[in-house]
Design a protein around this motif. Structure first.
Motif, PDB file in Angstrom:
ATOM      1  N   HIS A  72      41.876  43.005  37.961  1.00 22.94           N
ATOM      2  CA  HIS A  72      42.971  43.386  37.071  1.00 22.94           C
ATOM      3  C   HIS A  72      42.954  42.633  35.752  1.00 22.94           C
ATOM      4  O   HIS A  72      43.597  43.042  34.803  1.00 22.94           O
ATOM      5  CB  HIS A  72      44.313  43.164  37.761  1.00 22.94           C
ATOM      6  CG  HIS A  72      44.586  41.726  38.080  1.00 22.94           C
ATOM      7  ND1 HIS A  72      45.157  40.862  37.190  1.00 22.94           N
ATOM      8  CD2 HIS A  72      44.355  41.012  39.206  1.00 22.94           C
ATOM      9  CE1 HIS A  72      45.277  39.666  37.735  1.00 22.94           C
ATOM     10  NE2 HIS A  72      44.802  39.723  38.961  1.00 22.94           N
TER      11      HIS A  72
ATOM     12  N   LEU B 101      41.061  48.265  39.753  1.00 24.48           N
ATOM     13  CA  LEU B 101      42.036  47.557  38.933  1.00 24.48           C
ATOM     14  C   LEU B 101      42.777  46.490  39.728  1.00 24.48           C
ATOM     15  O   LEU B 101      43.176  45.461  39.188  1.00 24.48           O
ATOM     16  CB  LEU B 101      43.033  48.542  38.330  1.00 24.48           C
ATOM     17  CG  LEU B 101      42.423  49.586  37.393  1.00 24.48           C
ATOM     18  CD1 LEU B 101      43.522  50.412  36.753  1.00 24.48           C
ATOM     19  CD2 LEU B 101      41.574  48.932  36.333  1.00 24.48           C
TER      20      LEU B 101
ATOM     21  N   TRP C 116      49.905  43.653  40.016  1.00 26.93           N
ATOM     22  CA  TRP C 116      48.924  44.339  40.852  1.00 26.93           C
ATOM     23  C   TRP C 116      48.516  43.519  42.073  1.00 26.93           C
ATOM     24  O   TRP C 116      47.726  43.979  42.906  1.00 26.93           O
ATOM     25  CB  TRP C 116      47.693  44.688  40.015  1.00 26.93           C
ATOM     26  CG  TRP C 116      47.978  45.779  39.047  1.00 26.93           C
ATOM     27  CD1 TRP C 116      48.202  45.674  37.718  1.00 26.93           C
ATOM     28  CD2 TRP C 116      48.100  47.167  39.353  1.00 26.93           C
ATOM     29  NE1 TRP C 116      48.450  46.896  37.152  1.00 26.93           N
ATOM     30  CE2 TRP C 116      48.393  47.851  38.145  1.00 26.93           C
ATOM     31  CE3 TRP C 116      48.003  47.920  40.528  1.00 26.93           C
ATOM     32  CZ2 TRP C 116      48.576  49.217  38.079  1.00 26.93           C
ATOM     33  CZ3 TRP C 116      48.178  49.285  40.459  1.00 26.93           C
ATOM     34  CH2 TRP C 116      48.468  49.923  39.254  1.00 26.93           C
TER      35      TRP C 116
ATOM     36  N   CYS D 236      42.494  46.605  33.631  1.00 26.78           N
ATOM     37  CA  CYS D 236      43.779  47.232  33.301  1.00 26.78           C
ATOM     38  C   CYS D 236      43.909  47.416  31.787  1.00 26.78           C
ATOM     39  O   CYS D 236      44.373  48.450  31.312  1.00 26.78           O
ATOM     40  CB  CYS D 236      44.932  46.383  33.832  1.00 26.78           C
ATOM     41  SG  CYS D 236      45.240  46.586  35.592  1.00 26.78           S
TER      42      CYS D 236
ATOM     43  N   LEU E  65      50.365  49.777  33.575  1.00 27.89           N
ATOM     44  CA  LEU E  65      49.059  49.157  33.787  1.00 27.89           C
ATOM     45  C   LEU E  65      49.053  47.660  33.512  1.00 27.89           C
ATOM     46  O   LEU E  65      48.365  46.906  34.192  1.00 27.89           O
ATOM     47  CB  LEU E  65      48.007  49.842  32.904  1.00 27.89           C
ATOM     48  CG  LEU E  65      47.693  51.297  33.245  1.00 27.89           C
ATOM     49  CD1 LEU E  65      46.770  51.899  32.204  1.00 27.89           C
ATOM     50  CD2 LEU E  65      47.065  51.392  34.627  1.00 27.89           C
TER      51      LEU E  65
END
Length: 685
Positions: A364, A360, A241, A368, A236
């Protein structure tokens, strides 16, 4: 120029002012900011003051049995704890073999004993110090996760005073120590990740993290889930991302595997070590929750959701925590419930996928982190779902994730405007004040075993074993009447242990009601499936004390009729006859018994008592010394030897024997009284 340089060099350096040294210390403590270090120090000091109420508590619950181990003072205990399960650590002579391989927990107990003896205040102070270390680690972790010191301070303050942590700090041993090692391992892992990004060498933080995690595995088996926390962080918070392609997702999985594999190897090594030492991986935990229900199906559909729900309720509503198991299990045989839960889990999984792939990716920067903290809460509870019910000390590690989440959300909200920041500050002060008050109040539950089990009884008043344990606690505090009341209540409840009646008879004897003791003893023997000779003998002694000679002889006859009971029946017959003033026949019985069984120590003690009553002190002394030679520790025998020597006028020898008795049993009132009599007699100089 040279002279000027020499002159300057000769000027002594001005010593650093105390305020400068303090500021430097706070700067290092607050990771680069003296003001933050000051606030963090204030949090720790205030937390220590709140927990100081517990320093007057006694050893309670299972910890009391642990510290009473006869071998805890042996330094070899530290080494041997690495090769035995927890049952051996409590009683190496009669170990109750279990699946708890916790050598670091045993080492913690032994070190506390060597440092503080049997003074609970020292043990509790050590736990409070450990909690303060965990508070500092939560500050470090929150700061490293969010690169935000206010978030770290608020998370540390919430964790420091969260009432749900009271049981972990005041009572439990293994799980909070393991949680401390896991927090230290995670903090070192985060530093390692920072070093990797900065390309700073050497990366020794990974080795430190692995060392802490190894200690966590050797403290509590629940630490086996820690690699999942590392995986959640790597996936994560360690992934890019911005890359939404399949290749980007694969890269994220690759980075996750790269972060997890060292910890996974340690898990495999820990399981191998556990299997080598214990001879098995698990014992006592059924492979199925009920007939036909596989354990993982039952856990996923029944226990785990209840554990997570119970934990969240305790974290959100901190006035609920108590020393009571807290869980709402769902009946595993409810098929409709199973289907609903499976559908709910499927829906939750779908929602999680949507969150990961949409929200997310889009937001992000914070989501996250929040999702990671949310995952931090259930991950440590997975092993709890397999092994046992939820107790509040198991929430110690999940509480850290909850506090980081709450602090991050609050600080992020406060950044919107000055008004929001003021609201957050007021709310934080109010919450922390409420936490401190509740935490201070909760510590009374662990004052002693009487209050400890009283709280359990409030929640489960129909559980016989709780009333029995509270009765024992009241007896230890001299409240014999209260203990009898609790034993009466326990005996009247369904599924009461027959042994309760025996304990009740013992209390009735202390209260002088021999008739009631006889009735309780008769109930005990009646409820036994197969009474042995010792049970009938105890009944015979109770009958005789109550004046029922006929029933006493009948009970002795039943004992004598059982195979292999002649020896103990003869002893009981001699004791009963001696109680009625007959010295001749008991002496004959005991001498005949010793002729056939020369090493029977109880017969030796009884014969010595018979001879002492006849003022045949020389013979009694010889018998007592013979009995003492076969025992390594025997305060009772040394007391009898001292009493005999005292009657013979040999005060110096009596003083020495009495000193041995008191060294082995410092609280023995009879030995204390005898020592006082010897000292008053002036025979020892």
């Amino acid at each position: 120029m040279a002279a000027e340089s020499l002159e300057i060099a000769a000027v002594p350096r001005r010593p650093e002012a105390p305020s400068s040294r303090l500021r430097s210390l706070l700067t290092r403590f607050g990771a680069g900011d003296a003001q933050v270090g000051g606030w963090l120090a204030a949090i720790l000091i205030f937390t220590a003051l709140v927990y100081c109420r517990s320093l007057g508590n006694e050893f309670v619950g299972d910890l009391r049995f642990t510290v009473q181990s006869k071998f805890i003072g042996d330094w070899l205990y530290l080494w041997k704890s690495l090769f035995h399960d927890e049952g051996w650590l409590i009683d190496p002579v009669h170990p109750s073999q279990n699946s708890f391989y916790r050598p670091m927990s045993g080492i913690w107990v032994a070190l506390n004993f060597h440092l503080f003896g049997l003074h609970p205040a020292g043990w509790l102070a050590a736990k409070i110090a450990l909690h303060l270390l965990c508070v500092w680690l939560v500050f470090r972790i929150a700061w490293l996760l969010g690169a935000d010191r206010p978030t770290g301070l608020l998370a540390a303050a919430l964790f420091a005073l969260m009432p749900v942590n009271a049981e972990a700090v005041v009572y439990a041993v293994a799980s909070p120590i393991s949680a401390a090692f896991q927090l230290a391992a995670f903090e070192s892992y985060l530093r390692y990740q920072g070093e990797s990004v900065a390309k700073d060498r050497p990366r020794h933080s990974l080795a430190v993290s692995l060392a802490f995690y190894a200690a966590a595995l050797l403290t509590y088996e629940g630490a086996i889930t820690f690699p999942l926390l590392i995986a959640a962080h790597a996936f994560l918070l360690g992934s890019d991302w911005d890359d939404t392609s399949v290749a980007g997702f694969k890269n994220g999985l690759r980075r996750t595997f790269s972060a997890v594999w060292p910890y996974a190897i340690e898990v495999a090594g820990g399981l191998a070590l556990r299997s080598f030492v214990l001879g098995y991986l698990s014992r006592g935990s059924p492979l199925r929750i009920d007939s036909g229900t596989p354990i993982w199906f039952g856990i996923v559909t029944s226990r785990f959701p209840g554990l997570v729900a119970g934990s969240l309720i305790l974290l959100i509503m901190p006035w609920l925590p108590s020393p009571v198991n807290f869980i709402w299990p769902i009946p595993p045989n409810a098929i409709q419930t199973f289907m609903l839960l499976k559908a709910g889990l499927a829906a939750a999984s779908a929602a999680a996928i949507i969150v990961i792939y949409y929200f997310l990716i889009k937001y992000h920067s914070r989501y996250c982190l929040w999702l990671f903290c949310a995952a931090w809460i259930p991950i440590p509870l997975m092993m709890v779902a397999i092994c046992c019910h939820l107790e509040t000390h198991y929430i110690y590690l999940p509480a850290a994730g909850f506090c980081v989440l709450a602090a991050s959300v609050a600080v992020d909200f406060a950044r919107g405007s000055a008004v929001k920041a003021t609201v957050v500050k007021i709310a934080a002060v109010a919450v922390l004040a409420a936490y401190a008050g509740i935490l201070f109040s909760l510590q009374r539950y662990w004052k002693n075993n009487a209050t400890f089990y009283s709280r359990y009884i409030e929640e489960s008043p129909l559980q016989s074993d709780l009333h029995y344990r509270r009765g024992l606690a009241l007896e230890d505090h001299g409240d014999i009447t209260g203990a009898r009341r609790e034993f009466d209540t326990a005996a009247a409840l369904p599924n009461a242990d027959p042994a309760l009646y025996r304990e009740l008879a013992r209390l009735e004897v202390q209260l002088g009601d021999h008739a009631a003791a006889e009735r309780a003893m008769a109930q005990w023997v009646k409820r036994l499936d197969h009474p042995d000779a010792s049970a009938y003998i105890d009944l015979a002694i109770a009958d005789d004390a109550a004046g029922d000679a006929h029933s006493a002889q009948a009970a002795l006859a039943k004992a004598a009729a059982l195979p292999g009971s002649a020896e103990i029946t003869a002893l009981a017959d001699a004791q009963i006859r001696f109680r009625h003033g007959d010295s001749k026949r008991p002496e004959e019985i005991l001498r005949e018994l010793l002729r056939r069984h020369p090493d029977n120590q109880q017969a030796q003690l009884d014969l010595g008592m018979v001879l002492f009553a006849q003022h045949r002190y020389d013979e009694a002394l010889a018998i007592y010394r013979r009995a003492a030679s076969g025992l390594s520790t025997s305060p009772g025998i040394h007391y009898r030897i001292a009493m005999t020597l005292h009657q013979m006028g040999r005060e110096r020898e009596a003083h020495d024997e009495c000193a041995i008795a008191l060294a082995q049993a410092p609280g023995d009132p009879k030995a204390k009284a005898l020592m006082a009599a010897i000292d008053r007699g002036g025979g020892v100089h």
